[in-house]
Design an enzyme around this catalytic site. Structure first.
Site, short mmCIF file in Angstrom:
data_model
loop_
_atom_site.label_atom_id
_atom_site.label_comp_id
_atom_site.label_asym_id
_atom_site.label_seq_id
_atom_site.Cartn_x
_atom_site.Cartn_y
_atom_site.Cartn_z
N LYS A 73 0.87 -1.18 0.00
CA LYS A 73 0.00 0.00 0.00
C LYS A 73 0.90 1.22 0.00
O LYS A 73 1.84 1.32 0.79
CB LYS A 73 -0.87 -0.02 1.28
CG LYS A 73 -1.86 1.11 1.35
CD LYS A 73 -3.18 0.74 0.71
CE LYS A 73 -4.04 1.95 0.37
NZ LYS A 73 -3.75 2.59 -0.92
N GLN B 126 7.29 3.80 3.90
CA GLN B 126 5.88 3.39 3.94
C GLN B 126 5.70 2.09 4.74
O GLN B 126 4.68 1.90 5.39
CB GLN B 126 5.40 3.19 2.50
CG GLN B 126 3.91 3.18 2.33
CD GLN B 126 3.29 4.56 2.24
OE1 GLN B 126 3.80 5.40 1.53
NE2 GLN B 126 2.20 4.80 2.95
N LYS C 153 5.60 3.17 8.41
CA LYS C 153 4.44 4.04 8.61
C LYS C 153 3.16 3.20 8.64
O LYS C 153 2.33 3.34 9.53
CB LYS C 153 4.37 5.04 7.45
CG LYS C 153 3.19 5.97 7.52
CD LYS C 153 2.98 6.76 6.23
CE LYS C 153 4.24 7.48 5.80
NZ LYS C 153 3.98 8.47 4.73
N LYS D 91 5.26 1.80 -3.20
CA LYS D 91 5.18 3.16 -3.76
C LYS D 91 5.43 3.06 -5.25
O LYS D 91 6.05 2.10 -5.72
CB LYS D 91 6.26 4.05 -3.13
CG LYS D 91 5.99 5.53 -3.25
CD LYS D 91 5.07 6.05 -2.15
CE LYS D 91 4.65 7.47 -2.40
NZ LYS D 91 3.89 8.02 -1.26
N ASP E 1 -0.33 10.72 -4.59
CA ASP E 1 0.78 11.39 -3.91
C ASP E 1 1.00 12.68 -4.71
O ASP E 1 0.07 13.14 -5.40
CB ASP E 1 2.03 10.49 -3.89
CG ASP E 1 3.16 11.03 -3.00
OD1 ASP E 1 3.01 10.98 -1.77
OD2 ASP E 1 4.16 11.54 -3.52
N SER F 127 -6.85 5.49 3.85
CA SER F 127 -6.92 4.65 2.65
C SER F 127 -7.30 3.22 3.05
O SER F 127 -8.08 2.56 2.36
CB SER F 127 -5.57 4.62 1.94
OG SER F 127 -5.42 5.72 1.09
P1 NDP Z 1 0.38 17.78 -4.11
O1 NDP Z 1 0.87 17.47 -5.46
O2 NDP Z 1 -1.08 17.96 -3.88
O3 NDP Z 1 1.10 19.11 -3.57
C1 NDP Z 1 2.50 19.18 -3.50
C2 NDP Z 1 2.89 20.60 -3.09
O4 NDP Z 1 4.29 20.65 -2.89
C3 NDP Z 1 2.58 21.63 -4.16
O5 NDP Z 1 2.34 22.85 -3.54
C4 NDP Z 1 3.89 21.65 -4.98
O6 NDP Z 1 4.08 22.87 -5.68
C5 NDP Z 1 4.90 21.53 -3.87
N1 NDP Z 1 6.13 20.90 -4.36
C6 NDP Z 1 6.26 19.70 -4.98
N2 NDP Z 1 7.53 19.46 -5.30
C7 NDP Z 1 8.22 20.54 -4.87
C8 NDP Z 1 9.58 20.90 -4.91
N3 NDP Z 1 10.51 20.08 -5.47
N4 NDP Z 1 9.94 22.08 -4.35
C9 NDP Z 1 9.02 22.90 -3.79
N5 NDP Z 1 7.71 22.61 -3.73
C10 NDP Z 1 7.32 21.45 -4.26
O7 NDP Z 1 0.99 16.64 -3.16
P2 NDP Z 1 0.53 16.23 -1.69
O8 NDP Z 1 0.04 17.41 -0.95
O9 NDP Z 1 -0.32 15.02 -1.80
O10 NDP Z 1 1.93 15.73 -1.08
C11 NDP Z 1 2.79 16.61 -0.35
C12 NDP Z 1 3.75 15.78 0.49
O11 NDP Z 1 2.99 14.98 1.41
C13 NDP Z 1 4.63 14.79 -0.28
O12 NDP Z 1 5.87 14.67 0.40
C14 NDP Z 1 3.85 13.49 -0.15
O13 NDP Z 1 4.70 12.35 -0.32
C15 NDP Z 1 3.37 13.61 1.28
N6 NDP Z 1 2.23 12.76 1.62
C16 NDP Z 1 1.05 12.86 0.93
C17 NDP Z 1 -0.01 12.07 1.29
C18 NDP Z 1 -1.36 12.23 0.66
O14 NDP Z 1 -2.30 11.62 1.17
N7 NDP Z 1 -1.52 13.02 -0.38
C19 NDP Z 1 0.12 11.03 2.33
C20 NDP Z 1 1.37 11.08 3.05
C21 NDP Z 1 2.39 11.90 2.67
P3 NDP Z 1 3.53 23.04 -7.20
O15 NDP Z 1 2.08 23.38 -7.08
O16 NDP Z 1 4.36 24.14 -7.77
O17 NDP Z 1 3.76 21.71 -7.86
#
Ligand code: NDP
Length: 455
Positions: A92, A113, A116, A128, A168, A387
């Site tokens: 997962k 993961q 976690k 992943k 993600d 999830s």
């Molecule tokens: P999204 O794609 O919805 O949002 C990602 C955000 O981070 C955007 O604002 C993006 O900016 C910014 N970003 C991405 N890459 C970079 C970078 N290299 N430098 C600066 N900013 C960056 O993703 P999520 O919110 O789902 O995920 C965010 C984090 O949370 C990740 O680390 C993910 O692995 C982790 N996570 C997510 C989960 C989930 O349920 N969604 C579960 C557990 C962890 P821009 O808009 O410019 O792309």
């Protein structure tokens, strides 16, 4: 600190085998270094060579993803799925679509993961996947054709009892829809093979909110253990995607104030605090119009935009004075210099919504200062936990109401905190959630691996 000799031996082997996978090596080192004192008391893990086995994925796929853009040009991306560990349940973990995606990043994410998912108390293994495809700037039709091509290979390797991907970075409701549609078409099965689905076709209430809400619930638990609460706290938040948005929403609901947000171009400072109106605008901007965060500063007074300088040695977002920090964008977004600025600015709580957002230097700075630091594998586990609740609802073909899922999420976060806190007391110092989370997550997986023999 002297390193446990078994840990040193295994780290040498892992480094020799994958010298060009820095993110993976960083994650392995962080987890294994936490386990030393526990390994001293439990020689059975060395006897059964559990560390060597847990550091090697059970399976890893890499595949070609060809697709046609809107001008009928052929484009080719690379797809991956890492099925890392299935000792306690089906693999997962999410799918990430971002140009930076490679084997090292996905192996680090899949490795994290494993522990976690174990911490959530649910029967889910670690995996992943993703692609170096960048959904930014692509039309909906291009994203659909890419997702269909990606699933045309992935469908052979996943199913509801074996491997259940989710979203993600770069994979939200739109992408999950296209992926699910193609899976259903190829297999002629309507099953819970993906999570993060829309409510109308098998999704769970609270899944979109779960990671951000969970990270705030975890911060509340850390504060609660010290007799404090989150109301009135000023909070630094990074990112503006799924995790960031619902972190901000929960903070506002609980009387705390987000004062920053960011994207990959820059960051905004809400000088008088973010309001609900500003949050709604950020959601519309990022989820519907797919624009840049700078637009918030154009629209609202007292919101300042700062462009991110490529190659800078620190990010000024983390130097804004605050009480708490919720890094919610991406890996290694807080380095040692940023951590020093955070501490100097008064931050006493760091709850990681993102995966591995703090570098090892930053983590050492938090631990030396003994602030309340919730590492991602504990603090952001609410997403994958919900999830698993979606999988449970799909299997029983029922849908639970919002409050029921939210209460289950709160309880899961409470238990993760309790288990990590208790393990920290036994094997490390009280409140070291890094050691606590790694040890509590590892033990269940390791014991299950031993029970299941050498497989
Ligand atoms: P999204 O794609 O919805 O949002 C990602 C955000 O981070 C955007 O604002 C993006 O900016 C910014 N970003 C991405 N890459 C970079 C970078 N290299 N430098 C600066 N900013 C960056 O993703 P999520 O919110 O789902 O995920 C965010 C984090 O949370 C990740 O680390 C993910 O692995 C982790 N996570 C997510 C989960 C989930 O349920 N969604 C579960 C557990 C962890 P821009 O808009 O410019 O792309």
């Amino acid at each position: 600190m002297t390193r446990n000799s078994y840990v040193s031996e295994v780290l040498d082997k892992v480094r020799a085998r994958d010298p060009h996978q820095p993110e993976f090596l960083q994650a392995v080192e962080e987890v294994l270094d936490s386990l030393g004192s526990m390994l001293d008391k439990h020689p059975e893990y060395q006897k059964h060579r559990v560390l060597e086995r847990v550091c090697e994925p059970e399976r890893a796929f890499q595949f070609r993803v060809p697709w046609l853009d809107d001008k009928n040009n052929v484009q080719v991306n690379r797809g991956f799925r890492i099925q890392f560990n299935s000792a306690i349940g089906p693999y997962k973990g999410g799918l990430r679509f971002h140009p930076s995606v490679n084997l090292s990043i996905l192996k680090f994410l899949a490795f994290e993961q494993i522990f976690k998912n174990s911490l959530t108390g649910q029967m889910i293994g670690g995996g992943k996947g993703g692609s170096d495809f960048d959904p930014k700037g692509k039309s909906d039709a291009e994203v659909m054709r890419f997702c269909q091509s990606f699933m045309s290979e992935l469908f052979r390797h996943i199913n509801a009892d074996c491997d259940v991907p989710a979203g993600d970075i770069g994979v939200g409701g739109r992408e999950i829809g296209f992926l699910f549609g193609q899976y259903k078409r190829l297999k002629n099965e309507f099953v819970g093979v993906l999570t993060g689905k829309s409510l109308e076709w098998g999704g769970s209430l609270v899944r979109p909110e779960a990671t951000g809400y969970g990270s705030v619930y975890f911060a509340c638990e850390m504060l609660g253990a010290k007799g404090q609460n989150i109301s009135g706290k000023k909070c630094l938040v990074s990112g503006s995607g799924n995790v960031s948005q619902f972190t901000c929403q929960k903070l506002l609901q609980l009387g705390a104030t987000p004062i920053t947000a960011s994207d990959s171009s820059g960051w905004v400072h809400f000088k008088d605090g973010m309001t609900n109106e500003m949050l709604n605008e950020m959601m519309a901007l990022k989820n519907v119009r797919r624009g840049r965060i700078s637009e918030l500063a154009d629209k609202f007074k007292n919101v300042e935009y700062h462009e991110t300088k490529k190659g800078a040695d620190h990010n000024p977002l983390w130097a804004v004075k605050a009480d708490c920090a919720f890094p919610s964008a991406t890996q290694n977004e807080i380095n040692g210099a940023d951590a020093k600025n955070l501490l100097a600015g008064g931050v006493k709580v760091v709850s990681e919504g993102a995966n591995m957002p703090s570098t090892p230097e930053a983590i050492n700075a938090y631990l030396d200062a003994k602030i309340m630091y919730g590492p991602g594998k504990a603090a952001n586990a609410g997403g994958v936990a919900t999830s698993a609740l979606e999988m449970a609802q799909n299997s029983s073909r029922i849908a639970w109401p919002f409050d029921e899922v939210d209460n289950r999420l709160k309880n899961i976060m409470k238990n993760i905190h309790k288990n990590a806190f208790e393990a920290s007391k036994v094997y490390s110092w009280e409140g070291n959630y890094v050691d606590g989370a790694n040890i509590a997550g590892f033990k269940k997986v390791a014991d299950s691996m031993i029970a299941q023999g050498v497989v």
